[in-house]
Design a protein around this motif. Structure first.
Motif, PDB file in Angstrom:
ATOM      1  N   ILE A  20      -0.629   6.240  -0.070  1.00 48.51           N
ATOM      2  CA  ILE A  20      -0.164   6.384   1.311  1.00 48.51           C
ATOM      3  C   ILE A  20       0.603   7.694   1.458  1.00 48.51           C
ATOM      4  CG2 ILE A  20       1.427   5.438   3.032  1.00 48.51           C
ATOM      5  CD1 ILE A  20       0.605   2.639   2.097  1.00 48.51           C
ATOM      6  N   GLY A  21       1.376   8.041   0.427  1.00 45.29           N
ATOM      7  CA  GLY A  21       2.144   9.280   0.458  1.00 45.29           C
ATOM      8  C   GLY A  21       1.275  10.519   0.423  1.00 45.29           C
ATOM      9  N   SER A  22       0.241  10.521  -0.432  1.00 43.09           N
ATOM     10  CA  SER A  22      -0.619  11.705  -0.527  1.00 43.09           C
ATOM     11  C   SER A  22      -1.370  11.959   0.773  1.00 43.09           C
ATOM     12  CB  SER A  22      -1.615  11.546  -1.682  1.00 43.09           C
ATOM     13  OG  SER A  22      -2.598  10.560  -1.385  1.00 43.09           O
ATOM     14  N   GLU A  23      -1.600  10.911   1.552  1.00 43.68           N
ATOM     15  CA  GLU A  23      -2.269  11.055   2.845  1.00 43.68           C
ATOM     16  C   GLU A  23      -1.285  11.285   3.992  1.00 43.68           C
ATOM     17  OE1 GLU A  23      -5.635  11.232   3.071  1.00 43.68           O
ATOM     18  OE2 GLU A  23      -5.400  11.188   0.887  1.00 43.68           O
ATOM     19  N   LYS A  24       0.015  11.293   3.655  1.00 45.32           N
ATOM     20  CA  LYS A  24       1.054  11.483   4.675  1.00 45.32           C
ATOM     21  C   LYS A  24       0.852  10.513   5.839  1.00 45.32           C
ATOM     22  CE  LYS A  24       1.566  16.360   3.437  1.00 45.32           C
ATOM     23  NZ  LYS A  24       1.524  17.774   3.899  1.00 45.32           N
ATOM     24  N   ALA A  25       0.552   9.282   5.467  1.00 45.74           N
ATOM     25  CA  ALA A  25       0.142   8.279   6.460  1.00 45.74           C
ATOM     26  C   ALA A  25       1.296   7.470   7.033  1.00 45.74           C
ATOM     27  CB  ALA A  25      -0.879   7.326   5.838  1.00 45.74           C
ATOM     28  N   LEU A  26       2.459   7.486   6.371  1.00 39.33           N
ATOM     29  CA  LEU A  26       3.556   6.630   6.816  1.00 39.33           C
ATOM     30  C   LEU A  26       4.230   7.221   8.049  1.00 39.33           C
ATOM     31  CD1 LEU A  26       5.301   4.131   6.359  1.00 39.33           C
ATOM     32  CD2 LEU A  26       6.736   5.500   4.821  1.00 39.33           C
ATOM     33  N   ILE A  27       4.144   6.508   9.151  1.00 38.75           N
ATOM     34  CA  ILE A  27       4.774   6.941  10.401  1.00 38.75           C
ATOM     35  C   ILE A  27       6.135   6.272  10.584  1.00 38.75           C
ATOM     36  CG2 ILE A  27       4.518   7.051  12.919  1.00 38.75           C
ATOM     37  CD1 ILE A  27       2.528   8.777  11.355  1.00 38.75           C
ATOM     38  N   ALA A  28       6.213   4.995  10.261  1.00 43.19           N
ATOM     39  CA  ALA A  28       7.476   4.275  10.418  1.00 43.19           C
ATOM     40  C   ALA A  28       7.495   3.057   9.522  1.00 43.19           C
ATOM     41  CB  ALA A  28       7.673   3.857  11.885  1.00 43.19           C
ATOM     42  N   ALA A  29       8.693   2.694   9.070  1.00 46.01           N
ATOM     43  CA  ALA A  29       8.903   1.472   8.288  1.00 46.01           C
ATOM     44  C   ALA A  29      10.295   0.953   8.621  1.00 46.01           C
ATOM     45  CB  ALA A  29       8.760   1.744   6.795  1.00 46.01           C
ATOM     46  N   VAL A  39       5.582  -1.888   9.669  1.00 46.33           N
ATOM     47  CA  VAL A  39       5.095  -0.637   9.065  1.00 46.33           C
ATOM     48  C   VAL A  39       3.975  -0.073   9.927  1.00 46.33           C
ATOM     49  CG1 VAL A  39       4.051   0.430   7.031  1.00 46.33           C
ATOM     50  CG2 VAL A  39       5.703  -1.429   6.757  1.00 46.33           C
ATOM     51  N   VAL A  40       4.074   1.218  10.234  1.00 46.37           N
ATOM     52  CA  VAL A  40       3.054   1.909  11.005  1.00 46.37           C
ATOM     53  C   VAL A  40       2.457   3.017  10.138  1.00 46.37           C
ATOM     54  CG1 VAL A  40       2.521   3.224  13.092  1.00 46.37           C
ATOM     55  CG2 VAL A  40       4.279   1.439  13.152  1.00 46.37           C
ATOM     56  N   LEU A  41       1.127   2.984   9.969  1.00 47.69           N
ATOM     57  CA  LEU A  41       0.415   3.992   9.191  1.00 47.69           C
ATOM     58  C   LEU A  41      -0.608   4.695  10.072  1.00 47.69           C
ATOM     59  CD1 LEU A  41      -0.385   1.922   5.956  1.00 47.69           C
ATOM     60  CD2 LEU A  41       1.596   3.409   6.359  1.00 47.69           C
ATOM     61  N   GLN A  42      -0.859   5.974   9.762  1.00 47.98           N
ATOM     62  CA  GLN A  42      -1.908   6.714  10.466  1.00 47.98           C
ATOM     63  C   GLN A  42      -2.684   7.545   9.462  1.00 47.98           C
ATOM     64  OE1 GLN A  42      -1.563   8.686  14.497  1.00 47.98           O
ATOM     65  NE2 GLN A  42      -1.528  10.520  13.211  1.00 47.98           N
ATOM     66  N   GLN A  57      -0.220  -5.341  -0.507  1.00 47.15           N
ATOM     67  CA  GLN A  57       0.423  -4.459  -1.480  1.00 47.15           C
ATOM     68  C   GLN A  57       1.838  -4.087  -1.051  1.00 47.15           C
ATOM     69  OE1 GLN A  57      -0.889  -3.413  -4.577  1.00 47.15           O
ATOM     70  NE2 GLN A  57      -2.252  -5.101  -4.032  1.00 47.15           N
ATOM     71  N   ILE A  58       2.015  -3.801   0.227  1.00 42.65           N
ATOM     72  CA  ILE A  58       3.345  -3.447   0.713  1.00 42.65           C
ATOM     73  C   ILE A  58       4.280  -4.648   0.602  1.00 42.65           C
ATOM     74  CG2 ILE A  58       4.676  -2.742   2.751  1.00 42.65           C
ATOM     75  CD1 ILE A  58       2.187  -1.180   3.662  1.00 42.65           C
ATOM     76  N   SER A  59       3.765  -5.826   0.938  1.00 42.62           N
ATOM     77  CA  SER A  59       4.571  -7.045   0.838  1.00 42.62           C
ATOM     78  C   SER A  59       4.978  -7.315  -0.601  1.00 42.62           C
ATOM     79  CB  SER A  59       3.782  -8.230   1.402  1.00 42.62           C
ATOM     80  OG  SER A  59       4.526  -9.428   1.297  1.00 42.62           O
ATOM     81  N   SER A  60       4.033  -7.132  -1.541  1.00 45.81           N
ATOM     82  CA  SER A  60       4.320  -7.361  -2.954  1.00 45.81           C
ATOM     83  C   SER A  60       5.342  -6.362  -3.483  1.00 45.81           C
ATOM     84  CB  SER A  60       3.023  -7.273  -3.762  1.00 45.81           C
ATOM     85  OG  SER A  60       3.273  -7.391  -5.141  1.00 45.81           O
ATOM     86  N   ALA A  61       5.219  -5.097  -3.054  1.00 44.17           N
ATOM     87  CA  ALA A  61       6.101  -4.053  -3.565  1.00 44.17           C
ATOM     88  C   ALA A  61       7.514  -4.148  -3.005  1.00 44.17           C
ATOM     89  CB  ALA A  61       5.509  -2.680  -3.242  1.00 44.17           C
ATOM     90  N   THR A  62       7.630  -4.654  -1.779  1.00 43.64           N
ATOM     91  CA  THR A  62       8.956  -4.704  -1.138  1.00 43.64           C
ATOM     92  C   THR A  62       9.586  -6.087  -1.157  1.00 43.64           C
ATOM     93  OG1 THR A  62       7.949  -5.131   1.044  1.00 43.64           O
ATOM     94  CG2 THR A  62       8.320  -2.815   0.408  1.00 43.64           C
ATOM     95  N   GLY A  63       8.770  -7.103  -1.425  1.00 42.60           N
ATOM     96  CA  GLY A  63       9.279  -8.467  -1.422  1.00 42.60           C
ATOM     97  C   GLY A  63       9.551  -9.013  -0.036  1.00 42.60           C
ATOM     98  N   LYS A  64       8.943  -8.409   0.965  1.00 41.45           N
ATOM     99  CA  LYS A  64       9.163  -8.831   2.339  1.00 41.45           C
ATOM    100  C   LYS A  64       7.831  -9.113   3.024  1.00 41.45           C
ATOM    101  CE  LYS A  64      13.346  -6.026   2.892  1.00 41.45           C
ATOM    102  NZ  LYS A  64      14.271  -7.165   3.143  1.00 41.45           N
ATOM    103  N   SER A  65       7.858  -9.968   4.037  1.00 42.29           N
ATOM    104  CA  SER A  65       6.665 -10.145   4.860  1.00 42.29           C
ATOM    105  C   SER A  65       6.476  -8.888   5.713  1.00 42.29           C
ATOM    106  CB  SER A  65       6.791 -11.376   5.752  1.00 42.29           C
ATOM    107  OG  SER A  65       7.897 -11.248   6.631  1.00 42.29           O
ATOM    108  N   VAL A  66       5.225  -8.555   5.983  1.00 46.94           N
ATOM    109  CA  VAL A  66       4.921  -7.252   6.591  1.00 46.94           C
ATOM    110  C   VAL A  66       4.073  -7.427   7.842  1.00 46.94           C
ATOM    111  CG1 VAL A  66       3.729  -5.047   6.255  1.00 46.94           C
ATOM    112  CG2 VAL A  66       5.059  -6.052   4.387  1.00 46.94           C
ATOM    113  N   GLU A  67       4.479  -6.727   8.886  1.00 42.37           N
ATOM    114  CA  GLU A  67       3.653  -6.559  10.079  1.00 42.37           C
ATOM    115  C   GLU A  67       3.116  -5.135  10.044  1.00 42.37           C
ATOM    116  OE1 GLU A  67       6.108  -7.345  13.422  1.00 42.37           O
ATOM    117  OE2 GLU A  67       6.655  -9.370  12.766  1.00 42.37           O
ATOM    118  N   LEU A  68       1.806  -4.989   9.850  1.00 49.08           N
ATOM    119  CA  LEU A  68       1.212  -3.670   9.628  1.00 49.08           C
ATOM    120  C   LEU A  68       0.395  -3.235  10.830  1.00 49.08           C
ATOM    121  CD1 LEU A  68       0.644  -1.307   7.676  1.00 49.08           C
ATOM    122  CD2 LEU A  68      -1.299  -2.617   6.801  1.00 49.08           C
ATOM    123  N   ASP A  69       0.607  -1.999  11.239  1.00 48.44           N
ATOM    124  CA  ASP A  69      -0.138  -1.406  12.347  1.00 48.44           C
ATOM    125  C   ASP A  69      -0.793  -0.132  11.832  1.00 48.44           C
ATOM    126  OD1 ASP A  69      -1.165  -0.923  14.813  1.00 48.44           O
ATOM    127  OD2 ASP A  69       0.731  -0.360  15.770  1.00 48.44           O
TER     128      ASP A  69
END
Length: 353
Positions: A20-29, A39-42, A57-69
């Protein structure tokens, strides 16, 4: 706890070595009041098919439930020098074989369908003017394109893929007996006189060979990249090399090689048999230093779906086949995304009188 953004940026995208980082995809978390993550990705390529995997994967890595857009920002990429992009079309992908009978049109229809289901806006131009098959394969053979202000409105199939073909304009039982210049002119008219509606990827299904249509493509039409379709068979590989050489000579990038009919999958027992040989396309890709985009099966459900114009149903009902084409289409999209951006449309056209 490690920085939240860094944790998300380290997550690897499936079917690739990208993060996600190499694609500079993270807009907001952001954490919500309930303690979950929004979490917002583009991405610069279609990525809706990655949503479930990335959410897990994000839920597993952070230990939180995730709403992904997930959003996408697909832009026009570089084409051959001296050719401007077409209004309403961002990227043109030529699908070529050099030889007939290797499943080029089937591959085109399935790649287009896979990219559409991944979230892209897709079009198909049937440039095989002597034997147009895309209207049948995409289920729009009975349709006619409307005309508006001297332009054709591409027909949309059940999935929303925009389709243009000479097959819409001639009697299906009538032979097209045209010389090269007429064929080249017809191709340009189908492309430039159609009102394409914000197409991210336009696939051009080319006829076999390296003749007039291919030369017109290289000189007049802005091609982002070419996909070469071959079977593992030696005789098909010979002609595939010629097609690759032609694109190199006219400065059109090769996106990669797709090996079609790599194995026959028995519809009764599921047995796999390499009836046309093994790994010929893979060896060709390695020799020419271009990517192998995928190895596609020779399968009865694929043939039936093409004849019946139900390619969308094929991808919905046959998950194993859909995944193979999805992986190939994703590889094409990633290869296109890695190219430099095209800025030709931002410069005025200079006319010297």
């Amino acid at each position: 706890m490690e920085n939240l953004s860094q944790i998300i940026n380290n997550i690897v995208l499936p079917q690739s070595q990208r993060t996600i980082g190499s694609e500079k995809a993270l807009i907001a978390a952001n954490e919500t009041f309930s303690g979950s993550l929004n979490v917002v990705l583009q991405f610069g390529f279609p990525a809706q098919h990655l949503a479930q995997h990335l959410c897990e994967q994000i839920s597993s890595a952070t230990g939180k439930s995730v709403e992904l857009d997930i959003h996408q920002n697909i832009v026009a990429h570089k084409v051959q020098a001296g050719v401007r992009t077409i209004q309403g079309v961002k990227n043109i992908i030529a699908v070529a074989s050099g030889k007939g009978g290797v499943g080029k049109s089937t591959t085109t229809a399935n790649l287009a369908t896979a990219l559409h289901k991944m979230g892209a806006r897709v079009g198909v131009l049937d440039a095989d003017l002597y034997g147009p098959s895309q209207p049948t394969m995409l289920g729009v053979a009975a349709h006619q394109p409307q005309q508006q202000n001297g332009h054709f409105i591409p027909v949309k199939n059940a999935d929303g893929i925009q389709v243009m073909s000479i097959g819409f304009l001639i009697d299906p039982d009538q032979a097209v007996v045209w010389r090269g210049p007429m064929v080249s002119q017809a191709l340009q008219q189908l492309l430039f006189q159609s009102e394409w509606d914000d197409v991210d990827y336009l696939f051009i299904d080319l006829p076999p060979g390296t003749g007039d249509i291919q030369l017109t493509l290289s000189q007049k039409i802005p091609v982002t990249g070419a996909v070469i379709v071959t079977t593992p068979q030696d005789i098909a590989l010979i002609d595939a090399r010629k097609a690759i050489d032609m694109f190199h000579k006219v400065n059109i990038d090769i996106v990669g090689v797709l090996e079609n009919m790599s194995v026959h999958v028995c519809s009764n027992c599921g047995h796999h048999e390499a009836i046309f040989g093994a790994d010929g396309g893979k060896a060709l890709a390695e020799k020419l230093h271009v990517p192998l985009l995928g190895q596609l099966p020779l399968s009865l459900p694929v043939r039936v779906a093409m004849d019946e114009g139900k390619v969308g149903d094929l991808h919905t009902q046959n998950q194993a086949i859909a995944e193979i084409y999805q992986q190939a289409a994703f590889a094409v999209a990633l290869a296109i995304a890695d190219k430099g951006r095209d800025f030709s449309s931002r410069f005025p056209k200079i006319v010297v009188e």
